[in-house]
Scaffold this active site. Structure first.
Site, mmCIF file in Angstrom:
data_model
loop_
_atom_site.group_PDB
_atom_site.id
_atom_site.type_symbol
_atom_site.label_atom_id
_atom_site.label_comp_id
_atom_site.label_asym_id
_atom_site.label_seq_id
_atom_site.Cartn_x
_atom_site.Cartn_y
_atom_site.Cartn_z
ATOM 1 N N LYS A 64 0.861 -1.195 0.000
ATOM 2 C CA LYS A 64 0.000 0.000 0.000
ATOM 3 C C LYS A 64 0.893 1.238 0.000
ATOM 4 O O LYS A 64 0.618 2.225 -0.682
ATOM 5 C CB LYS A 64 -0.901 0.019 1.234
ATOM 6 C CG LYS A 64 -1.849 1.229 1.280
ATOM 7 C CD LYS A 64 -2.990 1.033 2.250
ATOM 8 C CE LYS A 64 -3.911 2.232 2.261
ATOM 9 N NZ LYS A 64 -5.274 1.926 1.774
ATOM 10 N N MET A 89 -13.403 4.405 -2.424
ATOM 11 C CA MET A 89 -13.709 3.299 -1.520
ATOM 12 C C MET A 89 -12.467 2.636 -0.937
ATOM 13 O O MET A 89 -12.394 1.420 -0.847
ATOM 14 C CB MET A 89 -14.571 2.260 -2.255
ATOM 15 C CG MET A 89 -15.938 2.791 -2.622
ATOM 16 S SD MET A 89 -16.741 3.534 -1.178
ATOM 17 C CE MET A 89 -18.259 4.097 -1.884
ATOM 18 N N ARG A 90 -11.479 3.442 -0.597
ATOM 19 C CA ARG A 90 -10.292 2.900 0.060
ATOM 20 C C ARG A 90 -9.912 3.787 1.234
ATOM 21 O O ARG A 90 -10.153 4.991 1.194
ATOM 22 C CB ARG A 90 -9.106 2.900 -0.917
ATOM 23 C CG ARG A 90 -9.115 1.734 -1.821
ATOM 24 C CD ARG A 90 -7.894 1.663 -2.699
ATOM 25 N NE ARG A 90 -8.232 0.788 -3.801
ATOM 26 C CZ ARG A 90 -8.221 -0.541 -3.708
ATOM 27 N NH1 ARG A 90 -7.819 -1.098 -2.588
ATOM 28 N NH2 ARG A 90 -8.612 -1.288 -4.722
ATOM 29 N N ILE A 92 -7.303 5.875 3.383
ATOM 30 C CA ILE A 92 -6.070 6.621 3.095
ATOM 31 C C ILE A 92 -5.033 6.167 4.124
ATOM 32 O O ILE A 92 -5.283 6.184 5.331
ATOM 33 C CB ILE A 92 -6.322 8.137 3.211
ATOM 34 C CG1 ILE A 92 -7.423 8.590 2.234
ATOM 35 C CG2 ILE A 92 -5.035 8.907 2.983
ATOM 36 C CD1 ILE A 92 -7.083 8.411 0.768
ATOM 37 N N HIS A 108 -19.696 11.812 3.166
ATOM 38 C CA HIS A 108 -20.288 10.510 3.522
ATOM 39 C C HIS A 108 -21.797 10.673 3.641
ATOM 40 O O HIS A 108 -22.264 11.637 4.254
ATOM 41 C CB HIS A 108 -19.688 10.024 4.854
ATOM 42 C CG HIS A 108 -20.194 8.690 5.292
ATOM 43 N ND1 HIS A 108 -19.731 7.508 4.756
ATOM 44 C CD2 HIS A 108 -21.142 8.356 6.194
ATOM 45 C CE1 HIS A 108 -20.385 6.500 5.331
ATOM 46 N NE2 HIS A 108 -21.234 6.984 6.209
HETATM 47 C C1 GRF Z 1 -21.617 9.419 -2.362
HETATM 48 O O1 GRF Z 1 -22.829 9.068 -1.731
HETATM 49 C C2 GRF Z 1 -20.592 9.729 -1.315
HETATM 50 O O2 GRF Z 1 -21.128 10.351 -0.178
HETATM 51 C C3 GRF Z 1 -20.097 8.344 -0.963
HETATM 52 O O3 GRF Z 1 -20.042 7.643 -2.191
HETATM 53 C C4 GRF Z 1 -21.008 8.215 -3.067
HETATM 54 C C5 GRF Z 1 -20.274 8.645 -4.331
HETATM 55 O O4 GRF Z 1 -21.210 8.945 -5.297
HETATM 56 N N1 GRF Z 1 -18.805 8.416 -0.345
HETATM 57 P P1 GRF Z 1 -20.650 9.551 -6.714
HETATM 58 O O5 GRF Z 1 -19.659 8.534 -7.263
HETATM 59 O O6 GRF Z 1 -20.011 10.867 -6.412
HETATM 60 O O7 GRF Z 1 -21.884 9.686 -7.563
#
Ligand code: GRF
Length: 191
Positions: A64, A89-90, A92, A108
């Site tokens: 990583k 989705m990772r 940091i 979030h």
């Molecule tokens: C959003 O709901 C954000 O809050 C979450 O992942 C989603 C990303 O959506 N972390 P997008 O790819 O920006 O449409």
């Protein structure tokens, strides 16, 4: 302010931020969009917006740390000052956190600390809360932890995660650009 946006999915938040920059609502320049998922739609949105897209897969690196060091070299070369996570989705890691202390922001789809992690909207609807929302926070070593910068409430559409998600997304596309603008262009207190 030069920023990099990190995304792993559709990229609607990236698109909303790109429009905000272009329309002068956000005083920032998106130097690049980085994704850990080369096939994600966010790369297509970046191409359509004529913004540099960088796809870097962690599995192409031995550790990583090596992945983050390679990414940091790209960010430094591009003069990136802030990292804006938008559906990234990772976690940091310490290498990136040390290079950008209190300069990484995340959004979030819940009122943290409630419902951290994946499928926050599904968690909230399943739990039966009447109000959920959106949180913008600085990123620390945890998952969806770190100092909260801004929040907005969004009513749950009873038993309808999809309608609730649409309402949340609309709120995200407003709160993110507003919160980042306050970070980049603090309004002097009129005292
Ligand atoms: C959003 O709901 C954000 O809050 C979450 O992942 C989603 C990303 O959506 N972390 P997008 O790819 O920006 O449409």
């Amino acid at each position: 302010t030069k920023i990099a946006i990190f995304a792993s999915g559709s990229g609607s938040n990236f698109e909303a931020l790109e429009i905000a920059c272009r329309e002068g609502e956000l005083d920032a320049e998106i130097a690049l969009v980085m994704t850990d998922k080369p096939a994600s739609f966010v790369i297509e949105r970046a191409r359509q917006a004529d913004i540099r897209g960088v796809a870097l897969e962690p599995k192409a690196f031995p550790t990583k740390q090596a992945f983050e060091e390679a990414l940091l070299a790209i960010l430094r070369e591009a003069g990136v000052e802030w990292i804006v996570l938008a559906g990234y989705m990772r976690l940091i890691g310490p290498t990136m956190l040390a290079a950008y202390p209190s300069r990484i922001v995340n959004i979030h789809p819940s009122l943290l600390p409630s419902f951290p992690g994946k499928d926050a909207i599904g968690q909230a609807v399943a739990h039966g809360v009447k109000v959920t929302g959106v949180t913008v926070h600085l990123v620390d070593e945890g998952m969806d932890t770190g100092p909260i910068l801004n929040q907005a409430a969004v009513p749950v559409v009873e038993g309808d995660p999809e309608k609730t998600a649409q309402a949340i997304q609309k709120t995200e596309h407003v709160i993110y650009k507003e919160t980042l603008q306050k970070l980049f262009k603090p309004v002097p207190a009129n005292n």
